[in-house]
Design a protein around this motif. Structure first.
Motif, mmCIF file in Angstrom:
data_model
loop_
_atom_site.group_PDB
_atom_site.id
_atom_site.type_symbol
_atom_site.label_atom_id
_atom_site.label_comp_id
_atom_site.label_asym_id
_atom_site.label_seq_id
_atom_site.Cartn_x
_atom_site.Cartn_y
_atom_site.Cartn_z
ATOM 1 N N SER A 99 6.266 4.837 1.241
ATOM 2 C CA SER A 99 6.067 6.244 1.043
ATOM 3 C C SER A 99 6.810 6.518 -0.355
ATOM 4 O O SER A 99 7.912 6.061 -0.545
ATOM 5 C CB SER A 99 6.894 7.045 1.977
ATOM 6 N N VAL B 137 0.836 -1.236 0.064
ATOM 7 C CA VAL B 137 0.024 0.090 0.179
ATOM 8 C C VAL B 137 0.875 1.333 0.047
ATOM 9 O O VAL B 137 1.843 1.354 0.597
ATOM 10 C CB VAL B 137 -0.946 0.003 1.229
ATOM 11 N N THR B 138 0.584 2.312 -0.811
ATOM 12 C CA THR B 138 1.383 3.336 -0.859
ATOM 13 C C THR B 138 0.970 4.513 -0.329
ATOM 14 O O THR B 138 -0.245 4.800 -0.389
ATOM 15 C CB THR B 138 1.765 3.653 -2.566
ATOM 16 N N VAL B 139 1.699 5.501 0.164
ATOM 17 C CA VAL B 139 1.219 6.670 0.853
ATOM 18 C C VAL B 139 2.180 7.582 0.422
ATOM 19 O O VAL B 139 3.132 7.443 -0.340
ATOM 20 C CB VAL B 139 1.404 6.648 2.363
ATOM 21 N N SER C 255 0.263 -1.441 -6.317
ATOM 22 C CA SER C 255 -0.125 -1.356 -4.899
ATOM 23 C C SER C 255 -1.569 -1.799 -4.774
ATOM 24 O O SER C 255 -2.183 -1.620 -5.842
ATOM 25 C CB SER C 255 0.003 -0.091 -4.277
ATOM 26 N N LEU D 194 -0.385 4.846 8.974
ATOM 27 C CA LEU D 194 -0.947 3.509 8.475
ATOM 28 C C LEU D 194 -0.644 2.444 9.117
ATOM 29 O O LEU D 194 -1.490 1.366 9.477
ATOM 30 C CB LEU D 194 -0.594 3.608 6.992
ATOM 31 N N GLU D 195 0.633 1.998 9.443
ATOM 32 C CA GLU D 195 1.260 0.891 9.910
ATOM 33 C C GLU D 195 0.643 0.432 11.304
ATOM 34 O O GLU D 195 0.761 -0.711 11.678
ATOM 35 C CB GLU D 195 2.549 0.907 9.906
ATOM 36 N N ARG E 234 3.076 7.047 6.746
ATOM 37 C CA ARG E 234 3.404 5.643 6.715
ATOM 38 C C ARG E 234 3.472 5.042 8.277
ATOM 39 O O ARG E 234 2.730 4.001 8.468
ATOM 40 C CB ARG E 234 4.795 5.411 6.311
ATOM 41 N N VAL F 104 3.680 -1.176 3.956
ATOM 42 C CA VAL F 104 3.518 0.393 3.399
ATOM 43 C C VAL F 104 4.775 1.132 2.961
ATOM 44 O O VAL F 104 5.760 1.107 3.773
ATOM 45 C CB VAL F 104 2.699 1.167 4.620
ATOM 46 N N THR G 80 -2.332 -1.255 9.910
ATOM 47 C CA THR G 80 -2.150 -2.465 8.910
ATOM 48 C C THR G 80 -1.347 -3.657 9.619
ATOM 49 O O THR G 80 -1.376 -4.837 9.422
ATOM 50 C CB THR G 80 -1.707 -2.041 7.594
#
Length: 304
Positions: free
Chosen positions: A58, A35-37, A82, A46-47, A43, A56, A50
């Motif tokens: 960046s 998954v890209t941020v 992603s 989100l981590e 990051r 994840v 997830t």
């Protein structure tokens, strides 16, 4: 934000296979879901939700300058492969690449994780206009981070529904932690309501709003050199407000920081709004303000 037109060709030409090999060698198993941020603070957030279910990544790594960012081949390849792209919203380099990302990856789910944050206007400018431009630093607020985390949960439930219950549990735990962090900072800064701090780049607007503080900007949003008249006005404003802490970004801020502070004599504190260590950074900023010596405001001048 400048965007180089050759980047689209990177997405579609065969050399992308080489980027895949490189990514597989340095970024973990090639088959691991991504998954890209956009930025490192995302990051971190989100981590917390997830866990170990996805990797994840960046687009803008720590230490990179968002003003000059140009996505690498590997970044664009990872983005195209992603599960989804969770953008922060309103940041310049995103606006420069978002249409091309959508064109190259029409099936890629894209989410604005700052949706629902009450925006601050007027701190940044674009094309000479500032009153309609949203301050992009939404993550510099614990309250905003809770909104961002909620948006991240919704995004992950949509793109990876098989782990919905897992993400929900992690989010609930993290939301409670965010409330705790907010309470700590609120308590720490309660005796300092109305206090002012100086910042070179206007990166702490939402933090200041949360805790009833005054952010006095002495630089500008574009990291450009200020005129003598602009510097004098900024210094006078900081003095009027009794600001005794000067936050600045060591790697990107102007050489004028030292010259300005020779007039202000404020306590200099380096900050990194783009750091992965998001929680540690906000607590450190709060401590710097709370521990700063009080400076009497110049009450002879209007504070409007």
């Amino acid at each position: 934000m400048k965007f180089h037109s050759h980047i689209l060709s990177y997405i579609i030409i065969p050399v992308i296979a080489a980027a895949f090999v490189a990514a597989g060698c340095t970024g973990g198993p090639a088959e691991q879901r991504i998954v890209t941020v956009s930025i490192e603070p995302q990051r971190y957030l989100l981590e917390q939700i997830t866990g170990d279910k996805v990797q994840v990544r960046s687009l803008l790594t720590e230490g990179a300058n968002p003003e000059t960012y140009d996505p690498s081949v590997t970044h664009m390849f990872n983005l195209g492969n992603s599960l989804g792209y969770l953008r922060i919203g309103n940041i310049g380099f995103e606006a420069a690449i978002i249409d091309k990302i959508s064109e190259a990856n029409p099936d890629l789910p894209i989410f604005d994780t700052s949706e629902g944050v009450v925006p601050i206007l007027g701190t940044h400018s674009h094309g000479g206009h500032s009153h309609t431009v949203v301050d992009p630093h939404t993550w510099s607020s614990v309250k905003n981070a809770k909104v961002i985390a909620r948006n991240m949960l919704v995004a992950m439930e949509k793109i990876d529904p098989s782990n919905k219950a897992y993400y929900r549990r992690n989010y609930d735990d993290f939301a409670a932690r965010l409330d705790s962090i907010d309470n700590v900072i609120t308590s720490r800064l309660a005796p300092h309501k109305g206090a002012s701090f100086v910042v070179w780049h206007p990166s702490l607007s939402y933090f200041a709003r949360d805790y009833d503080l005054n952010q006095v900007v002495v630089g500008n949003a574009e990291h450009k050199e200020n005129s003598i008249a602009e510097l004098k006005s900024s210094i006078d404003n900081a003095r009027k407000r009794g600001a005794s802490v000067f936050f600045f970004q060591k790697d990107f801020d102007s050489r004028q920081v030292s010259a300005i502070n020779s007039e202000l004599d404020a306590h200099e504190v380096t900050i990194n709004p783009m750091t992965y260590r998001w929680e540690e950074e906000l607590l450190r900023i709060a401590d710097a303000i709370a521990d700063a010596p009080s400076v009497k405001q110049d009450e002879s001048v209007s504070m409007d």
